[in-house]
Design a protein around this motif. Structure first.
Motif: not given
Length: 196
Positions: A61-69
């Motif tokens: 989830v943290a990785y997905g948020l990082g890619i989104f940001l």
């Protein structure tokens, strides 16, 4: 019986409209307060990372948020009109460069903040459901995100250098009397009350 269902649905719809209206009111009032908005986003991000650290999970989830940001950040830095496309674009000659054209972003600052805050809130909510806690080896994800960030930012900086645009407003030339009306007849209504 059916009338009560219709009233319940109408009440729910009216309540959701009222909530949406109140939320939009406060969002509209927050547009001029840039620093407090970004402080709120930083607080949300700190809460998210604290939750990830305490739980020691939800790394995907943290990785997905990082890619989104990162994707939103690239859209924030990019011009509205890509110079590679045909048609009018950024100036290519010195003569074209003398005409002032403000930098128009593909993703404006407020929408950038809104998307980042919304994505962080959704990510915080996802950490409450164990279905999103996929077991991964987090150092590999962190290293891959670092490489992805480096390569993407390098490409964006090269694009900015090639097409000669700077998306940041600090450090740019500011003119001494920009926006200031001077004299009795130099524009606006500044001198109108003096003549009476």
């Amino acid at each position: 019986m059916e009338g009560s269902d219709d009233e319940g649905a109408g009440g729910y719809q009216q309540t959701s409209e009222n909530v949406r209206r109140v939320l939009q009111y406060w969002l509209d009032k927050s547009t001029i307060h840039i620093i407090p908005r970004w402080m709120f986003f930083s607080f949300l991000l700190a809460i998210f990372f604290l939750r990830i650290y305490v739980i020691q999970g939800f790394f995907i989830v943290a990785y997905g948020l990082g890619i989104f940001l990162l994707n939103n950040f690239i859209a924030f830095l990019s011009p509205l009109e890509d110079p590679r496309d045909s048609g009018p674009g950024l100036p290519t000659t010195e003569k074209d460069g003398k005409e002032y054209r403000p930098f128009a972003r593909r993703l404006p600052e407020f929408k950038f903040w809104m998307a980042c805050s919304r994505g962080t809130c959704i990510s915080i909510m996802m950490t409450f459901f164990s279905v999103f806690d996929v077991p991964v080896f987090w150092p590999i994800l962190l290293m891959y995100f670092g490489v992805l960030f480096f390569m993407t930012m390098k490409r964006q900086i090269m694009h900015m250098y090639k097409h000669k645009y700077v998306p940041l407003s600090f450090g740019k030339a500011k003119y001494k009397d920009a926006g200031v009306e001077q004299g009795m007849y130099h524009g606006g209504m500044a001198g109108a009350s003096k003549g009476r």
